[in-house]
Motif scaffolding. Structure first.
Motif, PDB file in Angstrom:
ATOM      1  N   ASP A  70       0.959  -1.413  -0.169  1.00  0.00           N
ATOM      2  CA  ASP A  70      -0.062  -0.016  -0.087  1.00  0.00           C
ATOM      3  C   ASP A  70       0.878   1.249  -0.107  1.00  0.00           C
ATOM      4  OD1 ASP A  70      -2.580  -1.274  -0.099  1.00  0.00           O
ATOM      5  OD2 ASP A  70      -3.106  -0.987   2.077  1.00  0.00           O
ATOM      6  N   GLU A  71       1.896   1.292   0.828  1.00  0.00           N
ATOM      7  CA  GLU A  71       2.784   2.502   0.980  1.00  0.00           C
ATOM      8  C   GLU A  71       3.578   2.809  -0.254  1.00  0.00           C
ATOM      9  OE1 GLU A  71       2.674   4.962   3.409  1.00  0.00           O
ATOM     10  OE2 GLU A  71       0.976   3.809   3.672  1.00  0.00           O
ATOM     11  N   CYS A  72       3.823   1.728  -0.973  1.00  0.00           N
ATOM     12  CA  CYS A  72       4.732   1.855  -2.224  1.00  0.00           C
ATOM     13  C   CYS A  72       3.939   2.413  -3.337  1.00  0.00           C
ATOM     14  CB  CYS A  72       5.505   0.691  -2.655  1.00  0.00           C
ATOM     15  SG  CYS A  72       6.601   0.164  -1.344  1.00  0.00           S
ATOM     16  N   TYR A  73       2.512   2.670  -3.435  1.00  0.00           N
ATOM     17  CA  TYR A  73       1.623   3.119  -4.658  1.00  0.00           C
ATOM     18  C   TYR A  73       1.910   4.720  -4.561  1.00  0.00           C
ATOM     19  CZ  TYR A  73      -1.018  -1.030  -5.445  1.00  0.00           C
ATOM     20  OH  TYR A  73      -1.586  -2.462  -5.699  1.00  0.00           O
ATOM     21  N   GLN A  74       2.163   5.030  -5.808  1.00  0.00           N
ATOM     22  CA  GLN A  74       2.478   6.393  -6.109  1.00  0.00           C
ATOM     23  C   GLN A  74       1.143   6.764  -7.124  1.00  0.00           C
ATOM     24  OE1 GLN A  74       4.707   8.562  -4.679  1.00  0.00           O
ATOM     25  NE2 GLN A  74       5.291   6.645  -3.585  1.00  0.00           N
ATOM     26  N   LEU A  75       0.593   7.901  -6.984  1.00  0.00           N
ATOM     27  CA  LEU A  75      -0.595   8.604  -7.602  1.00  0.00           C
ATOM     28  C   LEU A  75      -0.456   8.334  -9.066  1.00  0.00           C
ATOM     29  CD1 LEU A  75      -3.380   9.826  -7.267  1.00  0.00           C
ATOM     30  CD2 LEU A  75      -2.455  11.931  -7.408  1.00  0.00           C
ATOM     31  N   GLY A  76      -1.250   7.671  -9.719  1.00  0.00           N
ATOM     32  CA  GLY A  76      -1.152   7.548 -11.351  1.00  0.00           C
ATOM     33  C   GLY A  76      -0.716   5.988 -11.573  1.00  0.00           C
ATOM     34  N   TYR A  81     -11.327   4.197  -7.881  1.00  0.00           N
ATOM     35  CA  TYR A  81     -12.619   4.489  -8.112  1.00  0.00           C
ATOM     36  C   TYR A  81     -13.090   3.704  -6.997  1.00  0.00           C
ATOM     37  CZ  TYR A  81     -12.224  -0.194 -10.352  1.00  0.00           C
ATOM     38  OH  TYR A  81     -11.987  -1.634 -10.377  1.00  0.00           O
ATOM     39  N   LEU A  82     -14.700   3.904  -6.718  1.00  0.00           N
ATOM     40  CA  LEU A  82     -15.232   3.598  -5.322  1.00  0.00           C
ATOM     41  C   LEU A  82     -15.758   2.048  -5.873  1.00  0.00           C
ATOM     42  CD1 LEU A  82     -16.581   4.079  -3.002  1.00  0.00           C
ATOM     43  CD2 LEU A  82     -18.732   4.686  -3.884  1.00  0.00           C
ATOM     44  N   ARG A  83     -15.263   1.151  -5.071  1.00  0.00           N
ATOM     45  CA  ARG A  83     -15.435  -0.267  -4.968  1.00  0.00           C
ATOM     46  C   ARG A  83     -15.494  -0.938  -3.792  1.00  0.00           C
ATOM     47  NH1 ARG A  83      -9.988  -3.744  -6.639  1.00  0.00           N
ATOM     48  NH2 ARG A  83      -9.023  -3.296  -4.577  1.00  0.00           N
ATOM     49  N   LEU A  84     -15.912  -2.252  -3.616  1.00  0.00           N
ATOM     50  CA  LEU A  84     -15.754  -2.841  -2.256  1.00  0.00           C
ATOM     51  C   LEU A  84     -15.123  -4.406  -2.840  1.00  0.00           C
ATOM     52  CD1 LEU A  84     -19.568  -2.743  -0.950  1.00  0.00           C
ATOM     53  CD2 LEU A  84     -17.350  -1.583  -0.290  1.00  0.00           C
ATOM     54  N   PRO A  85     -13.959  -4.613  -2.003  1.00  0.00           N
ATOM     55  CA  PRO A  85     -13.265  -3.585  -0.845  1.00  0.00           C
ATOM     56  C   PRO A  85     -12.771  -2.430  -1.593  1.00  0.00           C
ATOM     57  CG  PRO A  85     -11.947  -5.459  -1.085  1.00  0.00           C
ATOM     58  CD  PRO A  85     -13.181  -5.855  -2.069  1.00  0.00           C
ATOM     59  N   ASN A  86     -12.856  -1.170  -0.746  1.00  0.00           N
ATOM     60  CA  ASN A  86     -12.406  -0.067  -1.215  1.00  0.00           C
ATOM     61  C   ASN A  86     -10.841  -0.125  -1.524  1.00  0.00           C
ATOM     62  OD1 ASN A  86     -14.151   1.558   1.438  1.00  0.00           O
ATOM     63  ND2 ASN A  86     -14.891   1.490  -0.594  1.00  0.00           N
ATOM     64  N   PHE A  87     -10.345   0.793  -2.617  1.00  0.00           N
ATOM     65  CA  PHE A  87      -8.947   0.862  -2.899  1.00  0.00           C
ATOM     66  C   PHE A  87      -8.325   1.465  -1.447  1.00  0.00           C
ATOM     67  CE2 PHE A  87     -10.122   0.607  -7.289  1.00  0.00           C
ATOM     68  CZ  PHE A  87      -9.057  -0.325  -7.922  1.00  0.00           C
ATOM     69  N   HIS A  88      -7.183   1.292  -1.314  1.00  0.00           N
ATOM     70  CA  HIS A  88      -6.405   1.756  -0.033  1.00  0.00           C
ATOM     71  C   HIS A  88      -4.953   1.790  -0.354  1.00  0.00           C
ATOM     72  CE1 HIS A  88      -5.492  -2.340   1.434  1.00  0.00           C
ATOM     73  NE2 HIS A  88      -6.856  -2.590   1.261  1.00  0.00           N
ATOM     74  N   GLY A 111      -6.233   7.493   3.110  1.00  0.00           N
ATOM     75  CA  GLY A 111      -5.658   6.373   2.384  1.00  0.00           C
ATOM     76  C   GLY A 111      -6.813   5.226   1.895  1.00  0.00           C
ATOM     77  N   CYS A 112      -8.111   5.817   2.192  1.00  0.00           N
ATOM     78  CA  CYS A 112      -9.156   4.845   1.926  1.00  0.00           C
ATOM     79  C   CYS A 112     -10.273   5.313   0.908  1.00  0.00           C
ATOM     80  CB  CYS A 112      -9.916   4.187   2.734  1.00  0.00           C
ATOM     81  SG  CYS A 112     -11.160   2.841   2.853  1.00  0.00           S
ATOM     82  N   PHE A 113     -10.277   4.844  -0.290  1.00  0.00           N
ATOM     83  CA  PHE A 113     -11.225   5.353  -1.578  1.00  0.00           C
ATOM     84  C   PHE A 113     -12.661   5.058  -1.193  1.00  0.00           C
ATOM     85  CE2 PHE A 113     -10.874   7.611  -5.702  1.00  0.00           C
ATOM     86  CZ  PHE A 113     -12.402   7.397  -5.967  1.00  0.00           C
ATOM     87  N   GLY A 114     -13.239   6.167  -0.501  1.00  0.00           N
ATOM     88  CA  GLY A 114     -14.625   6.016   0.084  1.00  0.00           C
ATOM     89  C   GLY A 114     -15.735   6.785  -0.872  1.00  0.00           C
ATOM     90  N   VAL A 115     -16.957   6.927  -0.306  1.00  0.00           N
ATOM     91  CA  VAL A 115     -17.791   7.733  -0.769  1.00  0.00           C
ATOM     92  C   VAL A 115     -17.335   9.360  -1.079  1.00  0.00           C
ATOM     93  CG1 VAL A 115     -19.685   6.141  -0.632  1.00  0.00           C
ATOM     94  CG2 VAL A 115     -19.050   7.799   1.164  1.00  0.00           C
ATOM     95  N   TYR A 116     -16.767   9.782   0.151  1.00  0.00           N
ATOM     96  CA  TYR A 116     -16.599  11.201   0.408  1.00  0.00           C
ATOM     97  C   TYR A 116     -15.325  11.521  -0.903  1.00  0.00           C
ATOM     98  CZ  TYR A 116     -19.245  11.406   4.574  1.00  0.00           C
ATOM     99  OH  TYR A 116     -20.101  11.141   5.378  1.00  0.00           O
ATOM    100  N   THR A 117     -14.406  10.529  -1.136  1.00  0.00           N
ATOM    101  CA  THR A 117     -13.394  10.740  -1.835  1.00  0.00           C
ATOM    102  C   THR A 117     -13.946  10.710  -3.544  1.00  0.00           C
ATOM    103  OG1 THR A 117     -11.772   9.622  -0.436  1.00  0.00           O
ATOM    104  CG2 THR A 117     -11.126   9.712  -2.747  1.00  0.00           C
ATOM    105  N   GLU A 118     -14.831   9.887  -3.649  1.00  0.00           N
ATOM    106  CA  GLU A 118     -15.626   9.850  -4.678  1.00  0.00           C
ATOM    107  C   GLU A 118     -16.262  11.145  -5.224  1.00  0.00           C
ATOM    108  OE1 GLU A 118     -18.328   6.711  -7.551  1.00  0.00           O
ATOM    109  OE2 GLU A 118     -19.105   7.571  -5.768  1.00  0.00           O
ATOM    110  N   ALA A 119     -16.751  11.520  -4.164  1.00  0.00           N
ATOM    111  CA  ALA A 119     -17.649  12.870  -4.403  1.00  0.00           C
ATOM    112  C   ALA A 119     -16.763  13.907  -4.892  1.00  0.00           C
ATOM    113  CB  ALA A 119     -18.358  12.967  -3.229  1.00  0.00           C
ATOM    114  N   ALA A 120     -15.508  13.904  -4.081  1.00  0.00           N
ATOM    115  CA  ALA A 120     -14.419  14.804  -4.512  1.00  0.00           C
ATOM    116  C   ALA A 120     -14.077  14.892  -5.726  1.00  0.00           C
ATOM    117  CB  ALA A 120     -13.381  14.984  -3.400  1.00  0.00           C
ATOM    118  N   VAL A 121     -13.634  13.621  -6.099  1.00  0.00           N
ATOM    119  CA  VAL A 121     -13.089  13.604  -7.617  1.00  0.00           C
ATOM    120  C   VAL A 121     -14.165  14.005  -8.549  1.00  0.00           C
ATOM    121  CG1 VAL A 121     -12.785  11.711  -9.341  1.00  0.00           C
ATOM    122  CG2 VAL A 121     -11.743  11.415  -6.899  1.00  0.00           C
TER     123      VAL A 121
END
Length: 308
Positions: A70-76, A81-88, A111-121
Motif C-alpha cells: 500500500d505504501e509503495c503506490y504512487q498517484l498514477g 474508483y469506488l468499489r468494495l473492498p475500497n482501494f487503499h 488512504g481509503c477511497f470511499g464515498v467522500y473521496t469519490e464525491a470530491a473526485v
C-alpha cells in the motif's frame, strides 16, 4: 503467507528490500546485493511496522506485506474508483491530500477511497471540464499534476477556507482583475449585474465587465465566468469546467482551481447558482443580492495573487 524473517534469501527478500529502500529505510548494500534478509533488513522491517502501528516484530507477515505494498503506490500507478473492498494505499492518500488543498474536501486523508473521496473526485473533474464519473485515471491525474504549483507543499487536512479580505485589499484586486462575466438566464443576469454594481462600489476602476457573449469580452480579459441556474448534466460532455455555489468556505479555492485548470483562452469556468429548491418557485431580490455578495467575496479571494 508464511512470515519472511532474518535468514531468508531470494527474490521475495529482494522485493521487500527494494520497497523498504524506496520508502527511506536503510538496507545494507551487501544484504541487498545478496538478496539476504540480514540485520539491517530486520531493523528496517521493525521500524516500518512501528511506523505503521503494527505489532512489534522483525518479520514480514501478511499484514506487514499488505501495508508495505500500500505504501509503495504512487498517484498514477492505477485507476482509482469506488468499489468494495475500497482501494487503499499511499496513492489514495496523495489523491485526497491534493484534492483537499485544491478545495474539494475528502475529509481527513486516510488512504481509503470511499464515498467522500469519490464525491470530491467528481467535483474536481467537473471543475476542470472533464467527465465527472468519479473514476480517477490518467486524465484526472494529469489535471491534478498541472496544478502542482497550487497544492505542492501545502497542508492537506482540508477543507481550506479562504476567508474574507478587507475593503482596501479587495479594491486592489478588482483594479487589475480582468474578468468578464456572462449569464445564461434572467436570474443569472440579475445576479451578474449586482456583482458588477458591488464591484464598482468597491473600486471606481474595477476590471469586471458583464458581457452577453465571449466575443464581447475585453481583449485584455484574463478570465470568463458564466453564471447559470441550469443544473450541470453529469452525463454530458462538458465544454468548460463547472463549480457550484454551495460550500462558501471552499468556493474561492474551487474557483481558483477551476480557472487554473482551464485550457481555454481566456481561462473560463461556469458557476451554478442554487436556484429552484423553493416549493413556490420564487427567487427574491434578497436572494440575488446575497448570491452577488457571496460571489464577489469569492472572486476577490480567488483572484488575489492569481497568475493565469
Amino acid at each position: 503467507m508464511e512470515p519472511i524473517q532474518e535468514g531468508a534469501t531470494g527474490a521475495a527478500v529482494e522485493d521487500i528490500q527494494e520497497r523498504l529502500a524506496s520508502l527511506g529505510y536503510r538496507i545494507d548494500e551487501y544484504e541487498h546485493d545478496g538478496k539476504k534478509f540480514g540485520r539491517s533488513t530486520a531493523t528496517a522491517v521493525a521500524r516500518f511496522r512501528l511506523d505503521h502501528e503494527l505489532s512489534l516484530s522483525e518479520a514480514v507477515d501478511a499484514a506487514t506485506w499488505s501495508a508495505l505494498v500500500d505504501e509503495c503506490y504512487q498517484l498514477g500507478d492505477r485507476t482509482l474508483y469506488l468499489r468494495l473492498p475500497n482501494f487503499h494505499g499511499n496513492d489514495v492518500r496523495q489523491l485526497q491530500e491534493r484534492l483537499n488543498v485544491l478545495g474539494f474536501s475528502c475529509g481527513e486523508p486516510d488512504g481509503c477511497f470511499g464515498v467522500y473521496t469519490e464525491a470530491a473526485v467528481k467535483l474536481f473533474q467537473e471543475s476542470v471540464g472533464a467527465l465527472a464519473d468519479g473514476m480517477a485515471f490518467q486524465d484526472t491525474f494529469d489535471a491534478i499534476d498541472r496544478l502542482k504549483h497550487v497544492w505542492d507543499g501545502k497542508p492537506a487536512a482540508g477543507p481550506h477556507p479562504a476567508g474574507t479580505m478587507g475593503f482596501a485589499r479587495a479594491a486592489n484586486v478588482l483594479d487589475g482583475i480582468g474578468l468578464a462575466i456572462m449569464a445564461d438566464d434572467p436570474i443569472s443576469r440579475n445576479v451578474a449585474g449586482r456583482v458588477l454594481n458591488l464591484a464598482q462600489a468597491t473600486s471606481d476602476s474595477c476590471g469586471i465587465e458583464v458581457v452577453s457573449s465571449a466575443d464581447e469580452a475585453d481583449e485584455n480579459a484574463r478570465a470568463l465566468i458564466t453564471l447559470s441556474t441550469t443544473p450541470h448534466d453529469p452525463h454530458a460532455t462538458p465544454t468548460v469546467g463547472s463549480i457550484a455555489l454551495d460550500d462558501v468556505d471552499t468556493l474561492p479555492t474551487r474557483l481558483r482551481t477551476a480557472l487554473q485548470g482551464s485550457r481555454k483562452s481566456p481561462k473560463a469556468t461556469r458557476i451554478e447558482l442554487p436556484v429552484g429548491t423553493d416549493p413556490n418557485g420564487s427567487f427574491t431580490i434578497g436572494d440575488a443580492q446575497t448570491y452577488a455578495v457571496l460571489l464577489l467575496d469569492a472572486i476577490c479571494a480567488a483572484f488575489d495573487g492569481l497568475e493565469l
